[in-house]
Each structure stands twice: as structure tokens, then as C-alpha cells.
Write a protein that holds these residues in place. Structure first.
Motif: not given
Length: 147
Positions: A100-111
Motif C-alpha cells: 500500500t501507499r502507507q507501506d511506501i510512506i513507512d519505509n522510504y525516506p523519499y516517499h
């Protein structure tokens, strides 16, 4: 009704000629990355595909391929300290699937950059030769992954 196995076989049969042509080309590595890009763009689809090479001795990775070179140029480098999710994938040799988008936000500083491109899910797949991790293939999709 087409089964999943039939779909996989069909996609594989379509991709094989491109891979054979790539191996025979003057620049086979880049041609193989491009064939992978085209294949994944067709199925399952992607917003961004990158291939990173891991330099264990200095704890860095370098982008060897990008489907969006204006946004993520080839040759770009980063330390594992700048990429905690990649550090984890390389250490465990297990893929990471951010559904999900939240997984991207939680795991990537450049989200923010990924989300601005319309990315809604991400896969980081380690590339191994025996027990050694050589790098990762990474792709994002617009839609949530349902794996």
C-alpha cells in the motif's frame, strides 16, 4: 477461463524472444534490463523500475538501470544508511513487498517523490548469485498489490 499458470506461460512465451535478442545484442546487460522493463510494464505493470548494484565494500548501491532516468538517473548512488529498506533486503536476502501507499510512506525516506509519481505499492527483489546478493530489482505500481 484462463488460469494463472496459463497466463504466466503466455507472458513468458511473449517475453522469451526479447530476452534472446537482448543477450545477442552489443550491450546485453542494458538490453536485458530494458527487456525486463518492457515485460514488467506489460504485466503486472509499473510506474518505475530500477536495478541497483550493491557494493558491499563501501556499503553503497548504484543505479544501473531506470525506467524513468529523468527522475531516477542511471549512475545515481546512495549509502545503505540512506536506504534502510534496501539495507534490510540485502541483509535478509528476502524480497520486500509494500502492498500500500502507507507501506511506501513507512519505509522510504523519499516517499513523497514516489507518491507524486502515482506509486501505490512497491517491490524490492534481491538479485543473488549463490549466497551473495549482487543488488536489487525494484518496481512500483500505481495500484495496491494483492499478493
Amino acid at each position: 477461463m484462463t488460469t494463472a499458470l496459463e497466463t504466466i506461460r503466455s507472458v513468458g512465451a511473449e517475453a522469451l524472444p526479447a530476452f534472446v535478442e537482448a543477450v545477442r545484442s552489443a550491450a546485453p546487460t542494458l538490453a536485458l534490463f530494458h527487456a525486463l522493463d518492457e515485460g514488467l510494464a506489460r504485466s503486472p505493470g509499473h510506474r518505475l523500475l530500477t536495478v541497483l548494484i550493491y557494493f558491499r565494500d563501501n556499503g553503497e548501491s548504484q543505479r544501473a538501470y531506470s525506467s524513468r532516468p529523468d527522475d531516477y538517473p542511471m549512475g545515481g548512488r546512495k549509502t545503505l544508511g540512506q536506504a534502510p529498506r534496501m539495507r534490510h533486503v540485502l541483509a535478509t536476502t528476502e524480497p520486500f513487498i509494500g502492498h500500500t501507499r502507507q507501506d511506501i510512506i513507512d519505509n522510504y525516506p523519499y516517499h513523497q517523490k514516489l507518491l507524486a509519481m502515482g506509486c501505490g505499492s512497491i517491490v524490492n527483489m534481491p538479485v543473488r548469485w549463490g549466497s551473495e546478493v549482487l543488488g536489487t530489482v525494484n518496481w512500483t505500481r500505481m495500484l495496491q498489490l494483492l499478493l
